[in-house]
Write an enzyme that holds these catalytic residues in place. Structure first.
Site, PDB file in Angstrom:
ATOM      1  N   SER A 180      46.214  50.925  47.727  1.00 32.14           N
ATOM      2  CA  SER A 180      46.146  49.952  46.640  1.00 32.14           C
ATOM      3  C   SER A 180      47.255  50.116  45.715  1.00 32.14           C
ATOM      4  O   SER A 180      47.274  49.079  44.637  1.00 32.14           O
ATOM      5  CB  SER A 180      45.026  50.522  45.838  1.00 32.14           C
ATOM      6  OG  SER A 180      45.160  51.737  45.055  1.00 32.14           O
ATOM      7  N   THR A 225      43.612  49.320  42.481  1.00 40.53           N
ATOM      8  CA  THR A 225      44.688  49.457  41.413  1.00 40.53           C
ATOM      9  C   THR A 225      44.582  50.943  40.732  1.00 40.53           C
ATOM     10  O   THR A 225      43.512  51.507  40.917  1.00 40.53           O
ATOM     11  CB  THR A 225      44.226  48.430  40.478  1.00 40.53           C
ATOM     12  OG1 THR A 225      44.470  47.013  40.967  1.00 40.53           O
ATOM     13  CG2 THR A 225      45.047  48.547  39.275  1.00 40.53           C
ATOM     14  N   THR A 267      49.682  48.163  40.717  1.00 43.55           N
ATOM     15  CA  THR A 267      48.955  48.004  41.857  1.00 43.55           C
ATOM     16  C   THR A 267      49.756  47.102  42.851  1.00 43.55           C
ATOM     17  O   THR A 267      50.899  46.601  42.667  1.00 43.55           O
ATOM     18  CB  THR A 267      47.721  46.753  41.405  1.00 43.55           C
ATOM     19  OG1 THR A 267      46.986  46.635  42.339  1.00 43.55           O
ATOM     20  CG2 THR A 267      48.583  45.523  40.939  1.00 43.55           C
ATOM     21  N   ARG A 271      51.694  35.825  44.387  1.00 39.28           N
ATOM     22  CA  ARG A 271      50.524  36.119  43.806  1.00 39.28           C
ATOM     23  C   ARG A 271      50.720  37.082  42.661  1.00 39.28           C
ATOM     24  O   ARG A 271      51.132  38.276  42.978  1.00 39.28           O
ATOM     25  CB  ARG A 271      49.495  36.201  44.490  1.00 39.28           C
ATOM     26  CG  ARG A 271      47.865  36.219  43.649  1.00 39.28           C
ATOM     27  CD  ARG A 271      47.755  37.988  43.599  1.00 39.28           C
ATOM     28  NE  ARG A 271      46.241  37.977  43.003  1.00 39.28           N
ATOM     29  CZ  ARG A 271      45.896  39.104  42.611  1.00 39.28           C
ATOM     30  NH1 ARG A 271      46.503  40.200  42.681  1.00 39.28           N
ATOM     31  NH2 ARG A 271      44.565  39.300  42.035  1.00 39.28           N
ATOM     32  N   THR A 306      40.385  47.447  36.796  1.00 44.02           N
ATOM     33  CA  THR A 306      40.816  47.280  38.289  1.00 44.02           C
ATOM     34  C   THR A 306      39.680  46.396  38.836  1.00 44.02           C
ATOM     35  O   THR A 306      38.633  46.183  38.255  1.00 44.02           O
ATOM     36  CB  THR A 306      40.683  48.753  38.968  1.00 44.02           C
ATOM     37  OG1 THR A 306      39.313  49.206  38.683  1.00 44.02           O
ATOM     38  CG2 THR A 306      41.555  49.633  38.485  1.00 44.02           C
ATOM     39  N   GLY A 307      40.057  46.009  39.724  1.00 44.03           N
ATOM     40  CA  GLY A 307      38.950  44.793  40.716  1.00 44.03           C
ATOM     41  C   GLY A 307      39.614  43.530  40.424  1.00 44.03           C
ATOM     42  O   GLY A 307      40.729  43.379  40.826  1.00 44.03           O
TER      43      GLY A 307
END
Ligand code: GLY
Length: 365
Positions: free
Chosen positions: A92, A203, A221, A231, A254-255
Site C-alpha cells: 500500500s 495507506t 500511500t 491520479r 485511509t481508504g
C-alpha cells in the site's frame, strides 16, 4: 468494554454520557446510525502517544520510542511510516506499493508540523521509496507546499534521495495478473489463481503528540492500485489525507481517497474536535459527512457506501479515536501502555456491507 450507542444513550444516560465523553453541554452526539460503538470514553491516552492505521503498528512503537527520547513529533511519525514505506511486503506504500494501470508506481504523501505550523506534500512521485521524507523536504527547504510528478522527483534527486525501481517481483506479478484478467479476448493469458483478486487501497497515516503536547502528522500511500496514470488521491492533500492544529489535535485517513477529498476529511475531524467532539465522535461525523456526499452509483439501495474509509484522530491532550465505515477494522496506538491494535468505531455493521456487484474502482481493503 464495548457498548452500543443504543444501550449507551437508551438507558437515560445522555447527560452522564456527555460528561464521560468529554463533550461540552450543547455539542450533540453522532446520531445518524444506531450501529457505531464507543469502546472507551474518549480513549484516554497519556502523552506522548501515537495513532496510526493498523499497518503502522511497528511504526507507532518506533515513533513513541523516539519521542520518549526527545524526538520532534513529525520526525518521529515519519520514522514510523518509513518502516512501511521500505517494507516490500506492504503493497500500500513505498517500495512494493501497487502500481498504476501501466505498471508504474506513483506515490503520494503529505505531512504537517504542528509547532511551526508548516506543511509539505508530494503527489504522483516515481522511483523514490520514501515520499513522506520528500514531503518533509518540500516543507523544510522550499517556499512551496505541494510538488507533483516529474518536478517532485527532480526535487527529490536534488535533495539527495536515491532513485530505485519500486516494483518488486511480487507487486509486478500482481499487476500482470490484474492486467491479464481484464479481458478474456486479449493476448494475455488469464490466470485462475488467488493473485487476481488482490486489490488494495491501503495507506499509512500516523499522528503523534509529544509529552509537551506538540503534534506531527503524516500520510503516505501508493494510492488506488491500477489507477489512471497521474491520479492523485487524498493522502497528499493537506486537510484531506492528514491535518493538524497544534492547539487542537491531528487527524488522517485511509481508504477511498475520492470520498475523503470531497469532505476535506482530516480538517473536518480536527475542526470537530475543536468544537468539543471526542476524537472518536469526530471521526464518526466525518464518515457521516462522506456518506452524505457520496454519488448514487457508489451507494446500495440502503444508502450504504460501496467503499471503505477510515479516520484516525488524536487530541492535543492525548485522547484518541478511530472510526471505519464498516464494523471490524482496527487501528494502531502506542502510549504508556505500549503499542497495540484496537478496534475502530463504525457506522455500519459488517453484515450491512453492500451485496452484489461492486465496481472494481470502489473496492477498498
Ligand atoms: N487514501 C489513499 C488513496 O485514495 O489514494
Amino acid at each position: 468494554m464495548s457498548i452500543t450507542r443504543r444501550d449507551f444513550f437508551g438507558a437515560g444516560a445522555t447527560a452522564a454520557a456527555s460528561f464521560a465523553l468529554g463533550r461540552p453541554a450543547g455539542v450533540a452526539p453522532v446520531t445518524a446510525s444506531p450501529f457505531w460503538r464507543v469502546s472507551r470514553a474518549g480513549r484516554e491516552a497519556g502523552r506522548p502517544a501515537v495513532i496510526a492505521s493498523a499497518n503502522g503498528l511497528r511504526g507507532v512503537a518506533k515513533a513513541l520510542d523516539l519521542m520518549q527520547h526527545g524526538a520532534d513529533p513529525l520526525d518521529a511519525a515519519i520514522a514510523g511510516v518509513n518502516i512501511q514505506e521500505l517494507d516490500p511486503t506492504d503493497h500500500s506504500v513505498g517500495l512494493g506499493g501497487l502500481p498504476n494501470e501501466e505498471g508504474v508506481v506513483q506515490l503520494d504523501a503529505s505531512c504537517m508540523h504542528g509547532p511551526t505550523r508548516r506543511a509539505g506534500a508530494v503527489g504522483a512521485i516515481e522511483d523514490i521509496a520514501t515520499p513522506s521524507l520528500v514531503a518533509k523536504a518540500v516543507m523544510d527547504y522550499t517556499d512551496h507546499i505541494f510538488l507533483v510528478g516529474a518536478g517532485a522527483k527532480q526535487f527529490a534527486l536534488e535533495m539527495g534521495f536515491t532513485p530505485q525501481d519500486l516494483l518488486t517481483p511480487e507487486s509486478r506479478q500482481m499487476w500482470l495478473r490484474w492486467k491479464a484478467n481484464l479481458n478474456p479476448n486479449d493476448n494475455w493469458l488469464d490466470h485462475d489463481d488467488d493473485v487476481k483478486g488482490a486489490y488494495t487501497h491501503g495507506t499509512c497515516n500516523m499522528n503523534a503528540v509529544t509529552a509537551s503536547g506538540d503534534i506531527g502528522s503524516v500520510t503516505t500511500t501508493s494510492g488506488t492500485s491500477w489507477k489512471l496514470p497521474g491520479r492523485v488521491g487524498d493522502s497528499p492533500i493537506i486537510g484531506a489525507g492528514q491535518y493538524n492544529d497544534n492547539d487542537v489535535g491531528a487527524a488522517g485517513s485511509t481508504g477511498r481517497g475520492e470520498a475523503n477529498i470531497k469532505i476535506c476529511g482530516a480538517f473536518f475531524v480536527v475542526e470537530q474536535m475543536r468544537l468539543g467532539a471526542t476524537p472518536e465522535e469526530a471521526c464518526l461525523r466525518a464518515l457521516q459527512r462522506a456518506v452524505a456526499m457520496t454519488e448514487a452509483r457508489l451507494l446500495d439501495t440502503r444508502k450504504h457506501p460501496r467503499y471503505d474509509l477510515t479516520y484516525y484522530a488524536i487530541a492535543k491532550d492525548g485522547r484518541y479515536g478511530s472510526a471505519n465505515m464498516y464494523e471490524g477494522a482496527q487501528f494502531a496506538i502506542a502510549d504508556a501502555a505500549g503499542a497495540r491494535l484496537e478496534t475502530c468505531a463504525y457506522l455500519f455493521k459488517r453484515d450491512d456491507r453492500p451485496t452484489g456487484p461492486v465496481p472494481a474502482h470502489a473496492l477498498t481493503h
